[in-house]
Motif scaffolding. Structure first.
Motif, PDB file in Angstrom:
ATOM      1  N   PRO A 222       0.814  -1.221   0.000  1.00 52.02           N
ATOM      2  CA  PRO A 222       0.000   0.000   0.000  1.00 52.02           C
ATOM      3  C   PRO A 222       0.849   1.274   0.000  1.00 52.02           C
ATOM      4  CG  PRO A 222      -0.878  -1.562   1.590  1.00 52.02           C
ATOM      5  CD  PRO A 222       0.417  -2.128   1.100  1.00 52.02           C
ATOM      6  N   PHE A 223       1.955   1.258   0.742  1.00 55.94           N
ATOM      7  CA  PHE A 223       2.847   2.417   0.815  1.00 55.94           C
ATOM      8  C   PHE A 223       3.419   2.756  -0.572  1.00 55.94           C
ATOM      9  CE2 PHE A 223       7.270   3.874   1.382  1.00 55.94           C
ATOM     10  CZ  PHE A 223       7.059   5.044   2.093  1.00 55.94           C
ATOM     11  N   VAL A 224       4.040   1.781  -1.236  1.00 53.60           N
ATOM     12  CA  VAL A 224       4.655   2.082  -2.545  1.00 53.60           C
ATOM     13  C   VAL A 224       3.596   2.321  -3.619  1.00 53.60           C
ATOM     14  CG1 VAL A 224       6.931   1.096  -2.156  1.00 53.60           C
ATOM     15  CG2 VAL A 224       5.090  -0.405  -2.918  1.00 53.60           C
ATOM     16  N   THR A 225       2.416   1.697  -3.470  1.00 49.69           N
ATOM     17  CA  THR A 225       1.341   1.944  -4.433  1.00 49.69           C
ATOM     18  C   THR A 225       0.890   3.398  -4.350  1.00 49.69           C
ATOM     19  OG1 THR A 225       0.579  -0.332  -4.189  1.00 49.69           O
ATOM     20  CG2 THR A 225      -0.974   1.226  -5.149  1.00 49.69           C
ATOM     21  N   GLY A 226       0.700   3.879  -3.112  1.00 50.26           N
ATOM     22  CA  GLY A 226       0.286   5.265  -2.922  1.00 50.26           C
ATOM     23  C   GLY A 226       1.327   6.235  -3.473  1.00 50.26           C
ATOM     24  N   TRP A 227       2.595   5.908  -3.245  1.00 51.01           N
ATOM     25  CA  TRP A 227       3.663   6.804  -3.684  1.00 51.01           C
ATOM     26  C   TRP A 227       3.763   6.806  -5.208  1.00 51.01           C
ATOM     27  CZ3 TRP A 227       9.645   6.443  -2.923  1.00 51.01           C
ATOM     28  CH2 TRP A 227      10.171   7.743  -2.805  1.00 51.01           C
ATOM     29  N   MET A 228       3.732   5.626  -5.815  1.00 52.10           N
ATOM     30  CA  MET A 228       3.806   5.537  -7.278  1.00 52.10           C
ATOM     31  C   MET A 228       2.563   6.172  -7.912  1.00 52.10           C
ATOM     32  SD  MET A 228       4.582   2.226  -9.698  1.00 52.10           S
ATOM     33  CE  MET A 228       2.952   1.462  -9.600  1.00 52.10           C
ATOM     34  N   GLY A 229       1.402   5.988  -7.272  1.00 51.14           N
ATOM     35  CA  GLY A 229       0.176   6.575  -7.825  1.00 51.14           C
ATOM     36  C   GLY A 229       0.248   8.084  -7.878  1.00 51.14           C
ATOM     37  N   GLU A 230       0.954   8.670  -6.892  1.00 47.89           N
ATOM     38  CA  GLU A 230       1.033  10.127  -6.839  1.00 47.89           C
ATOM     39  C   GLU A 230       2.145  10.659  -7.746  1.00 47.89           C
ATOM     40  OE1 GLU A 230       1.055  12.730  -2.859  1.00 47.89           O
ATOM     41  OE2 GLU A 230      -0.291  11.007  -2.905  1.00 47.89           O
ATOM     42  N   HIS A 231       3.197   9.877  -7.938  1.00 47.30           N
ATOM     43  CA  HIS A 231       4.366  10.356  -8.706  1.00 47.30           C
ATOM     44  C   HIS A 231       4.747   9.331  -9.772  1.00 47.30           C
ATOM     45  CE1 HIS A 231       4.948  13.488  -5.683  1.00 47.30           C
ATOM     46  NE2 HIS A 231       4.798  12.560  -4.767  1.00 47.30           N
ATOM     47  N   HIS A 232       3.830   9.075 -10.713  1.00 44.96           N
ATOM     48  CA  HIS A 232       4.119   8.015 -11.686  1.00 44.96           C
ATOM     49  C   HIS A 232       5.089   8.458 -12.772  1.00 44.96           C
ATOM     50  CE1 HIS A 232       0.571  10.227 -12.880  1.00 44.96           C
ATOM     51  NE2 HIS A 232       0.897   9.980 -14.124  1.00 44.96           N
ATOM     52  N   HIS A 233       5.454   9.742 -12.774  1.00 47.15           N
ATOM     53  CA  HIS A 233       6.467  10.198 -13.728  1.00 47.15           C
ATOM     54  C   HIS A 233       7.850  10.183 -13.092  1.00 47.15           C
ATOM     55  CE1 HIS A 233       3.335  11.296 -16.403  1.00 47.15           C
ATOM     56  NE2 HIS A 233       2.835  12.226 -15.613  1.00 47.15           N
ATOM     57  N   ALA A 234       7.918   9.936 -11.797  1.00 48.32           N
ATOM     58  CA  ALA A 234       9.191  10.044 -11.081  1.00 48.32           C
ATOM     59  C   ALA A 234       9.838   8.673 -10.947  1.00 48.32           C
ATOM     60  CB  ALA A 234       8.962  10.646  -9.700  1.00 48.32           C
ATOM     61  N   ALA A 235      11.165   8.641 -11.139  1.00 55.81           N
ATOM     62  CA  ALA A 235      11.885   7.370 -11.177  1.00 55.81           C
ATOM     63  C   ALA A 235      11.883   6.659  -9.824  1.00 55.81           C
ATOM     64  CB  ALA A 235      13.322   7.617 -11.630  1.00 55.81           C
ATOM     65  N   VAL A 236      12.143   7.410  -8.736  1.00 53.40           N
ATOM     66  CA  VAL A 236      12.353   6.746  -7.444  1.00 53.40           C
ATOM     67  C   VAL A 236      11.102   5.995  -6.963  1.00 53.40           C
ATOM     68  CG1 VAL A 236      13.032   7.073  -5.039  1.00 53.40           C
ATOM     69  CG2 VAL A 236      14.223   8.332  -6.826  1.00 53.40           C
ATOM     70  N   PRO A 237       9.916   6.613  -6.992  1.00 52.86           N
ATOM     71  CA  PRO A 237       8.742   5.855  -6.541  1.00 52.86           C
ATOM     72  C   PRO A 237       8.487   4.606  -7.395  1.00 52.86           C
ATOM     73  CG  PRO A 237       8.233   8.202  -6.634  1.00 52.86           C
ATOM     74  CD  PRO A 237       9.574   8.027  -7.258  1.00 52.86           C
ATOM     75  N   VAL A 238       8.684   4.719  -8.720  1.00 55.00           N
ATOM     76  CA  VAL A 238       8.447   3.563  -9.588  1.00 55.00           C
ATOM     77  C   VAL A 238       9.476   2.471  -9.301  1.00 55.00           C
ATOM     78  CG1 VAL A 238       8.351   2.778 -11.980  1.00 55.00           C
ATOM     79  CG2 VAL A 238       7.323   4.977 -11.347  1.00 55.00           C
ATOM     80  N   ALA A 239      10.735   2.890  -9.062  1.00 50.21           N
ATOM     81  CA  ALA A 239      11.766   1.911  -8.721  1.00 50.21           C
ATOM     82  C   ALA A 239      11.488   1.279  -7.356  1.00 50.21           C
ATOM     83  CB  ALA A 239      13.146   2.575  -8.728  1.00 50.21           C
ATOM     84  N   ALA A 240      10.984   2.111  -6.415  1.00 52.79           N
ATOM     85  CA  ALA A 240      10.683   1.587  -5.074  1.00 52.79           C
ATOM     86  C   ALA A 240       9.620   0.495  -5.150  1.00 52.79           C
ATOM     87  CB  ALA A 240      10.201   2.726  -4.154  1.00 52.79           C
ATOM     88  N   TYR A 241       8.654   0.686  -6.041  1.00 59.41           N
ATOM     89  CA  TYR A 241       7.615  -0.328  -6.240  1.00 59.41           C
ATOM     90  C   TYR A 241       8.267  -1.651  -6.663  1.00 59.41           C
ATOM     91  CZ  TYR A 241       3.032  -2.163  -7.634  1.00 59.41           C
ATOM     92  OH  TYR A 241       1.878  -2.894  -7.727  1.00 59.41           O
ATOM     93  N   GLY A 242       9.212  -1.558  -7.595  1.00 57.72           N
ATOM     94  CA  GLY A 242       9.909  -2.760  -8.053  1.00 57.72           C
ATOM     95  C   GLY A 242      10.724  -3.412  -6.953  1.00 57.72           C
ATOM     96  N   CYS A 243      11.350  -2.582  -6.100  1.00 58.65           N
ATOM     97  CA  CYS A 243      12.158  -3.133  -5.003  1.00 58.65           C
ATOM     98  C   CYS A 243      11.278  -3.964  -4.068  1.00 58.65           C
ATOM     99  CB  CYS A 243      12.817  -2.015  -4.203  1.00 58.65           C
ATOM    100  SG  CYS A 243      14.109  -1.160  -5.117  1.00 58.65           S
ATOM    101  N   VAL A 244      10.117  -3.400  -3.686  1.00 62.78           N
ATOM    102  CA  VAL A 244       9.224  -4.130  -2.793  1.00 62.78           C
ATOM    103  C   VAL A 244       8.739  -5.417  -3.453  1.00 62.78           C
ATOM    104  CG1 VAL A 244       6.946  -4.037  -1.697  1.00 62.78           C
ATOM    105  CG2 VAL A 244       8.538  -2.138  -1.429  1.00 62.78           C
ATOM    106  N   MET A 245       8.432  -5.343  -4.746  1.00 66.43           N
ATOM    107  CA  MET A 245       7.954  -6.530  -5.452  1.00 66.43           C
ATOM    108  C   MET A 245       9.050  -7.596  -5.548  1.00 66.43           C
ATOM    109  SD  MET A 245       4.874  -6.481  -5.991  1.00 66.43           S
ATOM    110  CE  MET A 245       3.595  -5.267  -5.741  1.00 66.43           C
TER     111      MET A 245
END
Lengths: 203, 203, 203, 203
Positions: free
Chosen positions: A89-112
């Motif tokens: 939920p944490f990384v989903t919320g972050w990626m949802g808010e900043h889907h153009h930004a590299a770090v949140p999208v990468a963080a999603y991958g790290c958790v996965m």
């Protein structure tokens, strides 16, 4: 040790994770279609994560179904998996808010990727008790899908710094790979079930 | 009274506590590594509390497994334990935000000490029904770990006013002590299980 | 219809209510004892509501334990009870923030009175199936405590407009009345259990 | 595959959805009846959604009760249903805040229509295994209520742009239609039960 509470606790945590995901979907400020449109990236991130957690629940369900005994090490391996899934939920919320930004999208991958590794570890602790969980051990002899997923996650992390869309496309690809049900375990279980009808009273 | 719903309710509450812990992890404002860095103390406090609740779930699981009958007093002793554990997200969020401040760090220790005492009380109410729960009573004859933990918590509370890091180090120490699985109960149960195979149909 | 999922769903909802209560406890802004002091009314409101939900869970547990069959009407009577209990976090948060104000304190009493009436309705639908739930019907012949509680709630609502503290004192009184375990049901069940040992495999 | 964990997971998610609905009910700013009055639209939206989720739980309960085997496709059909139901808190909160605005009211209808279609799909996957779930297949031969509901939802969506109150009146109508218990399944099950007494040990 048996598996009743083990399953129940995992189900509880997964059910809560899948449901609090939606708490990240903030009620829009406005009241027109434009307001809804702004929620769209959040919504899509939510759909993706919902599918991911659903896949984990399904696979967890199948894996435990093919298991008869759970060791103390498995309890911790399971908590380790649930820990990484609870970060979704944490990384989903972050990626949802900043889907153009590299770090949140990468963080999603790290958790996965971490959840994927944790799942493999859990599988390992369960199959180590070979005499009890032979059906499971046979079923996952070659965990091809798991390996492909991990490679895709690990590729998506650096890729996010080049193109967030390409990275997200990889996440969607993994989800699609898994939506195809895992025939191997189902088949092995069907065989196992035929051999033990009557003995396997609990679903 | 049996223990089915007792376990189910405890599992439910523990599963929710472990999952709403993550709700304290606010989605970062920014979108770069710096924003993630600011979340780090929260994240570490989250990891610590996740492990703590995991330990409680594991021990609760083992304790109930060695129990056959639950009295009315145990129901309340269990709710008392769940009350203090339900405070964990609150103190985790506070300590995560103010890890340099004495009061939040000491508050974390107070809740942990209270949970530890509540667990001992619950153990007491369960073992009082000796004829039913003899296996459990034998297993925990000398609850060394529990006593050491309580001493460490009670030391960490005043220590927080000298050095918050020293205090937090004590909390980490307790978590590490418990991550080593409780061999005593596992062994006693294994013996008990051998003596009652067939009678113990529920996990 | 059986009672397995009925109990499981009720346990789930009660477990979640008791846990999201704590979400109303906002992490304090400051980092000293003063900040903690400001949280005190919230905390006390939380303790009171935790005990209330705990009492409902305990009584629900006992009542269902003495029940063998659940009708369609009982499903809805149960949802009606869960509805009012799900309002508890809302009124707890409001009363915690405005404990000097009459309306929030009276609102707390209204929700409690409604839950109390809903519980009586549920008891009614369960005992109507007399042939199945005779043990329960015998146990609650005279529901004295329930009637006293309702009278106290209904007195506390207008009293809140005179003195909020007097009103809150009544809520605490009701909680204390119920903390004394319900001997009637326990005794009736013990008798029932002796008569059906072996047949009653599930707790 | 059996249905134990399938039911447990669904119960978990539905219990959480019904409970986090109340999290959308923000504690009022003020402390008088006026503050409570402002919460009224939220409260009514909450009541409506609580009843809807309660109806889904009841029907899901009855449907699964008449089911003996669950396929892999049903697992996903169920997750699909839970996905749309997990959107209910989101649209409830939005409609509660903007009940005069067409888009939020129409969005509520869209989610309800999607959940209704998802339920029909789930019913389809369960009855496809005819030899196992014959009792269910017989019971829902003519799913009149389901079709009427869907027509009403689909009418309410465009109607919201004419009059939000007319649209909301349709939602209330559907809820009332379903509050009348589904006699068909209960009757079919009663027959089934009589034919299998003793074999059907789990509720």
């Amino acid at each position: 040790m048996g598996k009743g509470r083990f399953e129940a606790f995992s189900d509880g945590v997964l059910a809560i994770i899948i449901t609090i995901l939606v708490l990240e979907l903030k009620v829009p400020e406005g009241e027109d279609l434009h307001a809804l449109h702004e929620t769209l990236p959040h919504f899509l991130a939510y759909v993706l994560s919902f599918i991911y957690v659903g896949i984990y629940w399904n696979n967890h369900h199948h894996m435990l179904h093919a298991t008869t005994r759970v060791s103390g090490a498995s309890l911790w391996a399971n908590l380790h998996l649930l820990f990484w899934l609870s970060m979704v939920p944490f990384v989903t919320g972050w990626m949802g808010e900043h889907h153009h930004a590299a770090v949140p999208v990468a963080a999603y991958g790290c958790v996965m990727a971490a959840a994927s590794i944790a799942y493999t570890i859990l599988q390992g602790t369960l199959t180590r008790q070979r005499d009890h969980n032979a059906a499971l051990a046979r079923a996952i002899q070659r965990d091809g899908k798991g390996k492909v997923s991990l490679v895709l996650y690990l590729s998506a992390i650096p890729l996010a710094f080049v193109s967030t869309w390409a990275s997200i496309a990889l996440y969607v690809t993994v989800a699609l790979i898994w939506l195809v049900p895992d025939k191997r375990i189902e088949r092995a279980l069907a065989e196992h079930h035929e051999a033990t009808v009557g003995a396997d009273s609990h679903p």
